[in-house]
Structure formats: structure tokens, C-alpha cells
Design a protein around this motif. Structure first.
Motif, PDB file in Angstrom:
ATOM      1  N   LYS A 306      42.158  45.499  41.887  1.00 58.11           N
ATOM      2  CA  LYS A 306      42.372  44.968  42.834  1.00 58.11           C
ATOM      3  C   LYS A 306      42.485  43.991  43.841  1.00 58.11           C
ATOM      4  CE  LYS A 306      47.270  44.565  45.503  1.00 58.11           C
ATOM      5  NZ  LYS A 306      48.040  45.460  45.491  1.00 58.11           N
ATOM      6  N   ARG A 309      43.836  40.631  50.032  1.00 65.95           N
ATOM      7  CA  ARG A 309      44.578  39.785  50.129  1.00 65.95           C
ATOM      8  C   ARG A 309      43.817  38.014  50.989  1.00 65.95           C
ATOM      9  NH1 ARG A 309      48.588  39.971  55.809  1.00 65.95           N
ATOM     10  NH2 ARG A 309      46.437  40.248  56.531  1.00 65.95           N
ATOM     11  N   ARG A 364      35.121  33.110  43.125  1.00 65.25           N
ATOM     12  CA  ARG A 364      36.468  32.410  42.762  1.00 65.25           C
ATOM     13  C   ARG A 364      36.701  32.004  43.968  1.00 65.25           C
ATOM     14  NH1 ARG A 364      42.518  34.145  43.374  1.00 65.25           N
ATOM     15  NH2 ARG A 364      41.446  36.175  44.117  1.00 65.25           N
ATOM     16  N   THR A 394      36.660  28.938  35.391  1.00 67.21           N
ATOM     17  CA  THR A 394      37.978  29.702  35.007  1.00 67.21           C
ATOM     18  C   THR A 394      38.534  30.625  34.289  1.00 67.21           C
ATOM     19  OG1 THR A 394      39.609  27.999  36.279  1.00 67.21           O
ATOM     20  CG2 THR A 394      40.769  29.563  34.475  1.00 67.21           C
ATOM     21  N   GLU A 398      39.331  34.385  33.976  1.00 71.84           N
ATOM     22  CA  GLU A 398      40.552  34.762  32.863  1.00 71.84           C
ATOM     23  C   GLU A 398      39.809  35.959  32.054  1.00 71.84           C
ATOM     24  OE1 GLU A 398      42.192  31.866  31.495  1.00 71.84           O
ATOM     25  OE2 GLU A 398      42.949  31.268  33.057  1.00 71.84           O
ATOM     26  N   VAL A 401      39.506  38.953  33.684  1.00 72.13           N
ATOM     27  CA  VAL A 401      40.990  39.613  34.119  1.00 72.13           C
ATOM     28  C   VAL A 401      41.495  40.806  32.956  1.00 72.13           C
ATOM     29  CG1 VAL A 401      43.427  39.050  34.790  1.00 72.13           C
ATOM     30  CG2 VAL A 401      42.228  37.702  36.242  1.00 72.13           C
ATOM     31  N   GLY A 407      45.698  41.001  36.240  1.00 75.88           N
ATOM     32  CA  GLY A 407      45.589  41.323  37.621  1.00 75.88           C
ATOM     33  C   GLY A 407      44.916  40.655  37.714  1.00 75.88           C
ATOM     34  N   THR A 408      45.260  40.206  39.019  1.00 75.61           N
ATOM     35  CA  THR A 408      44.474  38.680  39.779  1.00 75.61           C
ATOM     36  C   THR A 408      43.165  38.638  39.100  1.00 75.61           C
ATOM     37  OG1 THR A 408      44.529  40.392  41.672  1.00 75.61           O
ATOM     38  CG2 THR A 408      46.410  39.045  42.061  1.00 75.61           C
ATOM     39  N   PRO A 409      42.368  37.873  39.595  1.00 76.10           N
ATOM     40  CA  PRO A 409      41.115  37.676  39.427  1.00 76.10           C
ATOM     41  C   PRO A 409      40.174  38.122  40.011  1.00 76.10           C
ATOM     42  CG  PRO A 409      42.155  35.580  38.768  1.00 76.10           C
ATOM     43  CD  PRO A 409      42.977  36.390  39.598  1.00 76.10           C
ATOM     44  N   ASP A 411      37.023  38.183  43.537  1.00 72.78           N
ATOM     45  CA  ASP A 411      36.598  37.404  44.305  1.00 72.78           C
ATOM     46  C   ASP A 411      35.630  36.937  43.680  1.00 72.78           C
ATOM     47  OD1 ASP A 411      39.087  38.033  46.407  1.00 72.78           O
ATOM     48  OD2 ASP A 411      37.505  38.791  47.261  1.00 72.78           O
ATOM     49  N   SER A 488      34.959  42.617  44.906  1.00 72.71           N
ATOM     50  CA  SER A 488      35.705  41.825  45.888  1.00 72.71           C
ATOM     51  C   SER A 488      36.362  42.411  46.715  1.00 72.71           C
ATOM     52  CB  SER A 488      37.793  41.830  45.098  1.00 72.71           C
ATOM     53  OG  SER A 488      37.442  41.359  43.608  1.00 72.71           O
TER      54      SER A 488
END
Length: 528
Positions: A306, A309, A364, A394, A398, A401, A407-409, A411, A488
Motif C-alpha cells: 500500500k 497518501r 506513476r 498504465t 496495472e 497491481v 489495490g492502488t498502483p 508510486d 512507494s
């Protein structure tokens, strides 16, 4: 018998092939490339893989070896006790043949007398012996067996066999095709037009070479249908067997197979042409002051899927790449240096200082850099834009992911590629296995540095090499993706992650808990 001869040769003969007698079950000759020399009462048998000197050899053995060097000999067939076709040799000859097993070729003729199969021993576990099947016992080609071209002929091998079989005519090839499904000698004689004796003779050598299974149980299951064997895929078994020593006689290791034929590829990949981003360089004093002890980073390390933010910063990314993948020093190709190729030094280990891995970053979001697909230049410590297409970016993100179960991609997605010829120019038989070991140590290096920097790292189990080649513009024979890793910014932990209640602690699990608490008890000064 002596393996380090000092006698000078006085006569030399090399292997040639002669037509055998049509009614013989098997003929013995030496493998191609074998040279037999007789001098000073000793016989020297030499092949690129082995050399033997035989002294005080009985006269009948001496004559047999010289005949094998110029053609072939036919041993007696032991037809007793149902062992039709078994190779019976006089004790003194059997002892010598057992010693020379890896240089001996067993030629098996078809009904016309023409050679159909040639059995060669790669690993001398025992002397080759055919195992004749009964007429109605099920037979089946091993699912680990594979047929390939070598030089001007076909070779049948298996990673589970100490022997290989060369197919010498179309009847042999037809037999192998027929054994692709379970069958019997009776069915082979009807379907292929083989005589019963011919079918038994040919299949007995394939069974003896562990390339054909026989004797299914009452439920029709063969030995390779066992639970253990079923959990080995063909490709995994082949890769394991052929990238290590012990089950074959092919060259392996740092033998420099192309030294005199091909120039080695550069130690540093030629730079891409495109817009570049100079990366910040960390200060060692600052890093040493901020870093946790190695044990803390090792024990607290975990995969974090994860992203926070806020995005990762260019300063963090620069420090991470500098500490994991930069070129610290290099040496040009020089005949006087220990390695006859240019080499580099980087933070993670690499066999022979070959450093075949390249780092590509799909960004990203990164504070200080535009989204895009970049190559990391480890000498200039900069990112060079390779592909600015949002759709390609993308697709790669993807896929990452999906590999992390949703979940979210991330960084950043780090795609590791290998410039294969950096390894295969030096290593035979184990080049790709070495690449994967390099991926493993690069993963661990990235995990430890990311943990020390309080970032969110996660190694991925697989990726799409074909897709990466297209997006990165790579020739798959020269460079292709071999690993993926996401990175990330990490959320500030409000508490140490709870231990899964279903896991039973063992061997000081609290080390992990204490290390994690200690890691996050200090504020990060790593480029935030």
C-alpha cells in the motif's frame, strides 16, 4: 589404469563408422572425437571430456579397443533368464568398458542392420544395460524426455537420465513418436511395421536409458504419475538439472565459451537518448546517522503493497537508487587483469563482476519528476526517459497491481532486465541461473535499503517479459525483463503491524516486533 599418462604416442586411430552385422543386438564403438593411441605397452584413450591410460591390458581387450576405434565390435548376447538383448562381456573387458563408459557408444541396429539408436553415457553411474519389456506391458515416453537438434542429428534426453540417445534414422524417430502415448510392443509391431524382436531391442535400450517408462500399475499409472513427480514441471526439472553439475556432461561454469569468437558486451549499457533527470546524491555522513542497524533493517523488513497518501520524492528515489544500483567504480577490458572483460563494482553482488542487470523505473507519481518510463543510468546517476506513452505506463502499473493482489498502483515500478550476453560470454550452462541469483540479491538489497529509508517495498513474483520488451524497445535475445519490484512512500505507522493470530511464534519472533518498533520510533531523515 592411469589418468595422467606420460608415454609418447606412437600410433593414432580415430573413430569411424562401419555397417554392423544385421542380426547383432548391439555394437560397441567409441563416441565421436575419441582418439586411441598405443605406445610403450599402454593404450591411451582420449576424448575432450576424459583421458585414460590403460596398462597391462589383456590381448583380447587390446584388440577390442582398437577395433572400437576404427569401427564397432559386437559383444555376445546373454539370452538366459528372460534377459534377451542384455549386454554380456567377458569380465576383463567389462571392467575396462565400465571405466571407459562415458566414451563408449552403444549402437542399436534396426531389422535391416542399419544403426537406429546410439546410446551415450553422460554420468557414469553404472554401465548401460537394456531392459527388454514384455510384449503386453505398457510403455510410455517419459514426460521429462525431449528431442532436440544437435549438429546434424536428433538427440533424445531427459533431465532424469544419465544417458542421451541419438536417433540415427527415420524408423527410430517414428518409434519415439509412437511412444508419445502409452502403448505395448504388440501394438508397436502392428502400427509401425516393426518385427517383435526389433521393437523389443529398440525399446529395451530406451528403457535402460530411463527415457521410456514401463510397467504401469493396475490403475494404469506409471512411476512418473506419483505425487512427487507430478509436482515437477518439465521446464523446472530441466532447468534445475542442466544449470548444475551432476546429471550431464555438458560444459558448465566460467569456461569463456566465446572468448576467441565474440567480443564481450560492454560493462556499462550504452546510454539511451532522451530527456534526463539528474538525481540527488545522498551524503554518506547523513545516511550513516539516519540508518538503523543492519539487524533492525533485516528483522523489520516486510513487503508493503500500500502506497502512502503522499508520493515518493525525487530525493528519496535518488538516494534509494544510489545506494542499491549505482556504479561505484569500473575497469576497462585489459589483457593483464584477472578477468578478460570490462567490469564494474556496484552495491549488490554479481558473479564475476558481470553486472548484467539494468533498472527501469515506471513512475506513476514522484514529487520532482514527471510520470514516465525511465532507464536508470548507474554511471551518471540519472533517469533517462525511454517511453512517455501514458497507455504503456498504465499497462505496466496495472500488471504490477494484479501481481500484488489488487489495490492502488505503486508510486514506482522497478523492472529489472538482464543483458544476457554479459553472462553467457563467460558462463556455460549456468548463465540464466546466475541471472536469477542476481535478481534475488538485488531484491534483498532493495528491501534492506527501502526498510532503512522507511519506504514501502514489494518484490513481485512474475511479470510479462514480452510486454516489457515491446514497451522498453528491447531485443529479447539481448535484453529482457527478469524481475519486478514496487516502491512507494510508506504511510507513517500508527502502531506496529499486529501479528497474524493463526501464526505460531518460533525462534524469537519478538525480534521482528522489537526491530519494527525501533525502526519507527525514530523520525526519518531520508529525503522526505
Amino acid at each position: 589404469m592411469d589418468s595422467n599418462p606420460d608415454a609418447a604416442p606412437s600410433a593414432t586411430v580415430t573413430v569411424e563408422t562401419s555397417r554392423p552385422a544385421p542380426d547383432a543386438p548391439v555394437h560397441l564403438t567409441f563416441r565421436s572425437g575419441t582418439v586411441v593411441e598405443e605406445a610403450d605397452g599402454a593404450i591411451r584413450v582420449e576424448h575432450p571430456t576424459n583421458t585414460f591410460v590403460l596398462r597391462q591390458v589383456p590381448e583380447h581387450v587390446r584388440r577390442t579397443l582398437l577395433r572400437m576405434a576404427t569401427g564397432s565390435v559386437t559383444p555376445d548376447a546373454d539370452t538366459q533368464a528372460g534377459q534377451a538383448g542384455a549386454i554380456a562381456l567377458p569380465p576383463s573387458l567389462a571392467l575396462v568398458i565400465s571405466r571407459l563408459e562415458r566414451l563408449v557408444e552403444y549402437r542399436v541396429p534396426d531389422a535391416s542392420g542399419m544403426d537406429a539408436l546410439a546410446v551415450e553415457t553422460m554420468v557414469c553411474e553404472s554401465r548401460h544395460q537394456p531392459l527388454p519389456p514384455s510384449r503386453d506391458v505398457p510403455l510410455r515416453l517419459s514426460r521429462f524426455a525431449y528431442l532436440r537438434r544437435e549438429a546434424n542429428g536428433l538427440v533424445l534426453e531427459s533431465p532424469n537420465s544419465a544417458r542421451r540417445v541419438r536417433l540415427l534414422n527415420s524408423r527410430a524417430a517414428g518409434l519415439i513418436a509412437a511412444l508419445g502415448t502409452a502403448t505395448t510392443v504388440t501394438e508397436l509391431t502392428g502400427g509401425l511395421g516393426l518385427s517383435e524382436a526389433e521393437a523389443i531391442r529398440l525399446t529395451s535400450h530406451l528403457i535402460g536409458a530411463a527415457l521410456v517408462e514401463h510397467g504401469a500399475d493396475a490403475d494404469g499409472a506409471f512411476p512418473e504419475d506419483s505425487d512427487t513427480a507430478r509436482q515437477w514441471s518439465f521446464h523446472d526439472m530441466l532447468f534445475h538439472s542442466r544449470s548444475r553439475m551432476g546429471r550431464h556432461d555438458y560444459p558448465i561454469g566460467g569456461v569463456f565459451p566465446f572468448m576467441d569468437e565474440i567480443h564481450p558486451t560492454p560493462a556499462i549499457r550504452p546510454a539511451f537518448r532522451g530527456p534526463s533527470i539528474a538525481l540527488p546524491r545522498p551524503d554518506l555522513t547523513t545516511v550513516l546517522a539516519a540508518d538503523p542497524p543492519l539487524t533492525v533493517a533485516l528483522e523489520a523488513r516486510r513487503s508493503i503493497r500500500k502506497a502512502a497518501r503522499d508520493p515518493i520524492t525525487l530525493r528519496q528515489l535518488g538516494e534509494f537508487l544510489y545506494r542499491t544500483a549505482r556504479i561505484r567504480s569500473f575497469i576497462d577490458q585489459d589483457a593483464e587483469q584477472p578477468t578478460p572483460y570490462a567490469a564494474t563494482s556496484r552495491p549488490y553482488p554479481s558473479g564475476g563482476a558481470t553486472y548484467d542487470l539494468e533498472f527501469y523505473l515506471t513512475l506513476r507519481r514522484c514529487l520532482g519528476a514527471e510520470p514516465g518510463i525511465y532507464h536508470y543510468d548507474p554511471l551518471a546517476h540519472q533517469l533517462v526517459l525511454v517511453n512517455a506513452d501514458p497507455a504503456d505506463r498504465t499497462r505496466l502499473l496495472e500488471r504490477a497491481v494484479r501481481a500484488t493482489s489488487g489495490g492502488t498502483p505503486p508510486d514506482a515500478l522497478i523492472t529489472l532486465t538482464s543483458r544476457f550476453q554479459r553472462l553467457s560470454w563467460k558462463y556455460a550452462g549456468m548463465a540464466y541461473a546466475t541471472t536469477l541469483k542476481h535478481v534475488g540479491v538485488a531484491y534483498q538489497t532493495m528491501y534492506l535499503i527501502a526498510t532503512a529509508m522507511k519506504l514501502a517495498p514489494c518484490a513481485l513474483g512474475n511479470g510479462d517479459s514480452s510486454e516489457a520488451e515491446k514497451i522498453l524497445g528491447l531485443d529479447h535475445l539481448q535484453e529482457s525483463s527478469v524481475g519486478e519490484f514496487t516502491l512507494s512512500a510508506a504511510s507513517s505507522p500508527s502502531a506496529v503491524p499486529a501479528r497474524r493470530t493463526s501464526w505460531r511464534p518460533a525462534n524469537d519472533h519478538e525480534w521482528h516486533t522489537i526491530a519494527t518498533e525501533r525502526l519507527h520510533s525514530q523520525p526519518s531523515t531520508h529525503g522526505g
